[in-house]
Enzyme design. Structure first.
Site, PDB file in Angstrom:
ATOM      1  N   LYS A   4     -12.183 -20.559 -10.861  1.00  0.00           N
ATOM      2  CA  LYS A   4     -13.020 -20.045 -11.945  1.00  0.00           C
ATOM      3  C   LYS A   4     -12.299 -18.785 -12.417  1.00  0.00           C
ATOM      4  O   LYS A   4     -12.224 -17.786 -11.693  1.00  0.00           O
ATOM      5  CB  LYS A   4     -14.422 -19.740 -11.403  1.00  0.00           C
ATOM      6  CG  LYS A   4     -15.444 -19.426 -12.467  1.00  0.00           C
ATOM      7  CD  LYS A   4     -15.541 -17.954 -12.674  1.00  0.00           C
ATOM      8  CE  LYS A   4     -16.409 -17.611 -13.864  1.00  0.00           C
ATOM      9  NZ  LYS A   4     -16.291 -16.195 -14.206  1.00  0.00           N
ATOM     10  N   GLY A  36     -14.719  -9.892  -5.221  1.00  0.00           N
ATOM     11  CA  GLY A  36     -15.460  -9.245  -6.300  1.00  0.00           C
ATOM     12  C   GLY A  36     -16.536  -8.342  -5.741  1.00  0.00           C
ATOM     13  O   GLY A  36     -16.395  -7.789  -4.648  1.00  0.00           O
ATOM     14  N   SER A  37     -17.615  -8.217  -6.505  1.00  0.00           N
ATOM     15  CA  SER A  37     -18.640  -7.228  -6.159  1.00  0.00           C
ATOM     16  C   SER A  37     -19.580  -7.750  -5.072  1.00  0.00           C
ATOM     17  O   SER A  37     -19.724  -8.961  -4.873  1.00  0.00           O
ATOM     18  CB  SER A  37     -19.463  -6.893  -7.399  1.00  0.00           C
ATOM     19  OG  SER A  37     -20.193  -8.037  -7.801  1.00  0.00           O
ATOM     20  N   GLY A  54     -22.473  -9.770  -6.899  1.00  0.00           N
ATOM     21  CA  GLY A  54     -22.053 -11.110  -7.311  1.00  0.00           C
ATOM     22  C   GLY A  54     -21.786 -11.989  -6.106  1.00  0.00           C
ATOM     23  O   GLY A  54     -22.217 -13.152  -6.043  1.00  0.00           O
ATOM     24  N   GLY A  55     -21.084 -11.439  -5.120  1.00  0.00           N
ATOM     25  CA  GLY A  55     -20.745 -12.204  -3.922  1.00  0.00           C
ATOM     26  C   GLY A  55     -21.985 -12.629  -3.166  1.00  0.00           C
ATOM     27  O   GLY A  55     -22.096 -13.765  -2.703  1.00  0.00           O
ATOM     28  N   GLU A  64     -14.873 -11.585  -0.240  1.00  0.00           N
ATOM     29  CA  GLU A  64     -14.266 -10.286   0.077  1.00  0.00           C
ATOM     30  C   GLU A  64     -14.903  -9.330  -0.904  1.00  0.00           C
ATOM     31  O   GLU A  64     -14.681  -9.434  -2.110  1.00  0.00           O
ATOM     32  CB  GLU A  64     -12.746 -10.439  -0.098  1.00  0.00           C
ATOM     33  CG  GLU A  64     -11.972  -9.378   0.593  1.00  0.00           C
ATOM     34  CD  GLU A  64     -11.685  -8.276  -0.369  1.00  0.00           C
ATOM     35  OE1 GLU A  64     -12.517  -7.355  -0.418  1.00  0.00           O
ATOM     36  OE2 GLU A  64     -10.672  -8.342  -1.062  1.00  0.00           O
ATOM     37  N   CYS A  74     -10.068  -2.576  -3.270  1.00  0.00           N
ATOM     38  CA  CYS A  74     -11.175  -2.663  -2.318  1.00  0.00           C
ATOM     39  C   CYS A  74     -10.861  -1.867  -1.058  1.00  0.00           C
ATOM     40  O   CYS A  74     -11.754  -1.579  -0.278  1.00  0.00           O
ATOM     41  CB  CYS A  74     -11.464  -4.118  -1.990  1.00  0.00           C
ATOM     42  SG  CYS A  74      -9.987  -5.053  -1.716  1.00  0.00           S
ATOM     43  N   GLU A 104     -20.169   1.947  -2.415  1.00  0.00           N
ATOM     44  CA  GLU A 104     -18.851   1.948  -3.045  1.00  0.00           C
ATOM     45  C   GLU A 104     -18.942   2.248  -4.542  1.00  0.00           C
ATOM     46  O   GLU A 104     -19.767   1.682  -5.252  1.00  0.00           O
ATOM     47  CB  GLU A 104     -18.195   0.566  -2.867  1.00  0.00           C
ATOM     48  CG  GLU A 104     -16.793   0.492  -3.463  1.00  0.00           C
ATOM     49  CD  GLU A 104     -16.213  -0.929  -3.489  1.00  0.00           C
ATOM     50  OE1 GLU A 104     -16.980  -1.909  -3.398  1.00  0.00           O
ATOM     51  OE2 GLU A 104     -14.994  -1.038  -3.614  1.00  0.00           O
TER      52      GLU A 104
END
Ligand code: NAP
Length: 505
Positions: free
Chosen positions: A182, A239-240, A243-244, A263, A300, A389
């Site tokens: 994606k 990603g965030s 979202g994750g 991650e 990250c 974060e």
């Protein structure tokens, strides 16, 4: 050089259009039109990936190794175009994109040699014991087999190394899985050219075209359709946390739950022990400033917070950090959204009671300047929001009463990708004690270094307890990351003639 972009999706070898479009947002304005992804495209890609798996999933390791090497060659062949479009779309400097391209092709070649070697198969064989009493033992063999079609979500901050042909894709293809990426809306053109490279390698090797598809972004329903598709057997994501977590929950709620290897990020605490602060406080401060601002802090593994015992030596270290950060100007950020999130994060943390601004950040449109804030251990432990974060060049320094307060803070940390100790010989006993705490908190523990710069190698672990990742015992970087896309199968008493070649006599 002319960029040959179609704006289309790559679905099982076909460059495909869809009804709606979106515009990319390059750093210098303009933008190109791309076709937006749809659940129907995801379904077509998943069906093709499943069909391809019946041949690719049973291919010889040598065949897959040379396919991975062919992808690396095809990426190199398009190197100039990738850098041109990548710089436009992400605002990252040319040197960084060239370095990241080298890392991406290096990763593909590393996986090629890793699967040729074959140790990753973790082959086990318990010989039959026909005469064992009271029950004979059959012949038992174990082999790691590819899990099936894999979905990969490209990261915004690594348009190459964690995206279309990045670490997740390389690991899954090496394992023998077909892949659907994606694409990230922050760099659709970069993604398309890398997909062209993969398509060229597929046709050079005569593989089933469903081995790889790219569905461009556009709307949330694309990601949702991908992780809930019954033919998808695992997901790689960078990603965030928000979202994750949303996608992880969707995976868990499926009728057949599947692993979601996310991650997600972390603040990567640094514990600066007293002898180290005394011996080389200024050098640590300068090193921290350089690591914090690398890539505009959009890593990250960015070391977002440092803890040290208060005193004159702490003043020297903090002063050196602020001085070094002051010399670093504004840097372009990856997207308008990430720049806005940085601005909001700096305001949120800076406005918390008991937080002092040492260096303010000016951040206009898509640019960010570093920011340094200071607080105490007491405030850190009460104001949980300041420990979240902030993606960008924000550093927080925390002055502590003593080492006991440092230990209590270390104990309170949730999962992290990394944790760092700065230490000298006189700190050894404290460091030994802290290591036992940090091992339970982080995927990678460093001494006297800075966590940005993740080596792609056999011993790397890029993961960590939740919320740093949902990798639970796995890594998203390094050769061990292949294990995410494998499943152990035990063969009991099977005739040699039908056993997989990798485990047969
Ligand atoms: P993101 O918002 O989590 O998006 C990553 C990918 O997941 C995108 O393709 C996005 O699609 C998709 N996605 C996110 N939430 C979804 C949902 N609820 N349903 C379906 N699809 C979903 O991350 P990002 O765009 O890369 O950056 C935003 C923030 O993520 C940053 O500010 C930073 O905090 C963090 N980040 C962390 C890392 C890391 O290394 N851990 C790297 C980059 C960014 P759409 O774009 O189409 O929505």
């Amino acid at each position: 050089m002319t960029l040959e972009l179609t704006g289309r999706h790559l679905i099982a070898g076909e460059w495909t259009e869809s009804e709606t479009t979106f515009r990319s947002m390059p750093i210098d304005g303009g933008g190109r039109v791309f076709f937006a992804g749809t659940p129907e495209l995801v379904d077509a890609a998943a069906s093709a990936a499943e069909e391809a798996f019946w041949s690719y999933g049973y291919s010889a390791r040598e065949e897959r190794a040379s396919f991975l090497e062919a992808i690396a060659e095809e990426i190199e062949r398009r190197g100039a175009e990738i850098t041109e479009i990548g710089a436009q779309e992400t605002g990252l400097p040319t040197a960084r994109l060239e370095g990241e391209r080298g890392r991406t092709t290096g990763q593909l070649r590393l996986f090629a040699s890793h699967i040729r070697d074959g140790a990753y198969l973790d082959r086990r064989h318990d010989l039959a014991l026909p005469g064992r009493q009271p029950v004979p033992r059959p012949d038992l063999r174990m082999l790691q087999r590819p899990i099936g079609p894999v979905a990969v979500f490209g990261a915004s901050n690594f348009p190459l190394a964690f995206s279309t042909a990045g670490g997740d894709t390389a690991a899954a293809l090496a394992a023998g899985c077909s892949v659907i990426v994606k694409g990230h809306g922050a760099h659709p053109g970069t993604g398309e050219i890398v997909a062209q490279a993969i398509a060229a390698a597929i046709s050079r090797h005569g593989l089933h075209p469903g081995v790889f598809s790219l569905v461009q972004g556009g709307k949330r329903d694309v990601g949702e359709a991908l992780v809930t598709h019954p033919l998808i057997k695992a997901v790689g994501f960078t990603g965030s946390l928000a979202g994750g977590r949303a996608l992880f929950d969707l995976c868990a709620r499926r009728p057949e739950p599947i692993p979601f290897f996310g991650e997600l990020g972390s603040v990567n605490p640094m514990f600066l022990l007293p002898e180290a602060v005394r011996a080389r406080g200024v050098a640590i401060g300068k090193g921290w400033a350089a690591s914090l601002t690398m890539g505009a802090g959009q890593f990250c593994t960015n070391p977002g917070v440092a803890f040290l015992v208060d005193g004159p030596e702490a003043d020297a270290l903090i002063g050196a950090t602020a001085d070094a950060l002051r010399t670093i100007g504004r840097q372009a950020m990856l997207t308008d959204g990430i720049a806005a999130a940085y601005r909001d994060g700096v305001c949120r943390v800076g406005a918390a009671a008991g937080v002092k601004e040492l260096l303010g950040s000016s951040c206009e449109t898509r640019h960010a300047a570093p920011c340094l804030l200071e607080t105490t251990g007491e405030v850190w432990q009460c104001e949980h929001a300041i420990g979240e974060e902030v993606f960008g060049p924000l550093g927080i320094v925390v002055r502590l009463r003593d080492l006991a307060e440092m230990e209590s803070i270390a104990q309170g940390f949730a999962g992290q990708l990394t944790a760092t100790l700065h230490m000298e010989a006189g700190d050894m006993a404290t460091a030994r004690h802290f290591l036992r705490i940090l091992e339970r908190k982080a995927g990678r523990i460093l001494a006297n270094g800075f966590p940005t710069g993740v080596e792609v190698c056999d011993a790397m672990v890029h993961g960590g307890p939740y919320p740093a990742s949902t990798n639970f015992g796995a890594t998203s970087v390094g050769t061990l990351s292949i294990r995410r896309f494998l499943r152990p199968v035990c063969y009991q008493g099977l005739p040699n003639e039908i056993l997989p070649a990798d485990i047969a006599d």
